[in-house]
Design a protein around this motif. Structure first.
Motif, short mmCIF file in Angstrom:
data_model
loop_
_atom_site.label_atom_id
_atom_site.label_comp_id
_atom_site.label_asym_id
_atom_site.label_seq_id
_atom_site.Cartn_x
_atom_site.Cartn_y
_atom_site.Cartn_z
N TRP A 49 0.86 -1.19 0.00
CA TRP A 49 0.00 0.00 0.00
C TRP A 49 0.88 1.23 0.00
O TRP A 49 2.11 1.12 0.07
CB TRP A 49 -0.98 -0.03 1.19
CG TRP A 49 -0.36 -0.10 2.55
CD1 TRP A 49 0.27 -1.18 3.12
CD2 TRP A 49 -0.30 0.95 3.52
NE1 TRP A 49 0.70 -0.85 4.38
CE2 TRP A 49 0.36 0.44 4.65
CE3 TRP A 49 -0.76 2.27 3.55
CZ2 TRP A 49 0.58 1.21 5.79
CZ3 TRP A 49 -0.55 3.02 4.69
CH2 TRP A 49 0.12 2.48 5.79
N SER A 50 0.33 2.41 -0.09
CA SER A 50 1.11 3.63 -0.24
C SER A 50 2.08 3.86 0.92
O SER A 50 3.14 4.42 0.73
CB SER A 50 0.19 4.85 -0.37
OG SER A 50 -0.43 5.14 0.88
N GLY A 51 1.69 3.47 2.14
CA GLY A 51 2.54 3.69 3.30
C GLY A 51 2.48 5.10 3.83
O GLY A 51 3.23 5.45 4.75
N ARG A 52 1.60 5.94 3.27
CA ARG A 52 1.48 7.32 3.78
C ARG A 52 0.97 7.30 5.21
O ARG A 52 0.14 6.48 5.58
CB ARG A 52 0.51 8.12 2.90
CG ARG A 52 1.03 8.41 1.51
CD ARG A 52 0.14 9.37 0.74
NE ARG A 52 -1.27 9.27 1.04
CZ ARG A 52 -2.16 8.58 0.32
NH1 ARG A 52 -1.77 7.92 -0.74
NH2 ARG A 52 -3.42 8.56 0.66
N ASN A 53 1.44 8.23 6.01
CA ASN A 53 1.06 8.30 7.42
C ASN A 53 -0.21 9.13 7.58
O ASN A 53 -0.23 10.18 8.20
CB ASN A 53 2.20 8.89 8.26
CG ASN A 53 1.93 8.71 9.74
OD1 ASN A 53 1.10 7.90 10.15
ND2 ASN A 53 2.63 9.47 10.55
#
Length: 178
Positions: A49-53
């Motif tokens: 997945w994008s891994g954005r926080n």
């Protein structure tokens, strides 16, 4: 004729900022050890997945339906998830979306900063606002203790007691909307 169908599928979910993490690669020490232990009976699949926080990124990843697709392919396979960091939140959000959650044999989360704590079966539940209330109360106790220790520095105490609830309200509201 031997079956090529695995008996176990392990889904690996990386955490925040880590779509290329080494532990979830096919040649990682974890994957090699799983293959040594279970042999051809086991497959490993990565959930990328994008891994954005951001909570919206985790929701988007959970809605990707990776688990639903793989759980529906073969009924006799046991599926497990190993997730790190916010990947654990992605895995739990995805598990709650499953049409047949009993098909998922287990989820192991590692260093997951849970947003909501709850024991399945509704035995106990802890929400972000409750945590903030506890933090606020502890801050007030610490302010009073410091004021007593320093001879009641009223400026410090009054600032803490005035601004802590305001800050807790802002943070609590932001977390509730996230």
């Amino acid at each position: 004729m031997a079956s090529t169908q695995p008996e176990i599928v392990v889904h690996l979910v990386h955490g925040t900022w880590a779509p290329r993490t080494a532990w979830a690669r096919r040649d990682s020490r974890l994957c090699r050890r799983l293959r040594e232990e279970f042999g051809p009976r086991m497959q490993v699949r990565r959930v990328i997945w994008s891994g954005r926080n951001q909570h919206s990124a985790r929701l988007e990843a959970a809605e990707h339906e990776h688990l639903e697709r793989h759980l529906g392919k073969v009924p006799d396979v046991r599926h497990f998830v190993i997730a790190h960091s916010h990947g654990g939140n992605v895995a739990l959000l995805a598990a709650h979306r499953l049409e047949e959650p009993e098909r998922l044999a287990g989820i192991a989360t590692l260093a997951t900063p849970f947003i909501t704590f709850r024991r399945f079966g509704s035995v106990w539940r802890l929400r972000v606002r409750e945590v903030l209330a506890y933090v606020f109360l502890l801050g007030c106790v610490a302010a009073v203790a410091r004021a007593i220790h320093t001879g009641f520095a009223l400026g410090y105490l009054s600032h803490t007691l005035v601004f802590a609830p305001f800050f807790g309200y802002l943070v609590g509201g932001a977390c509730a909307r996230a």
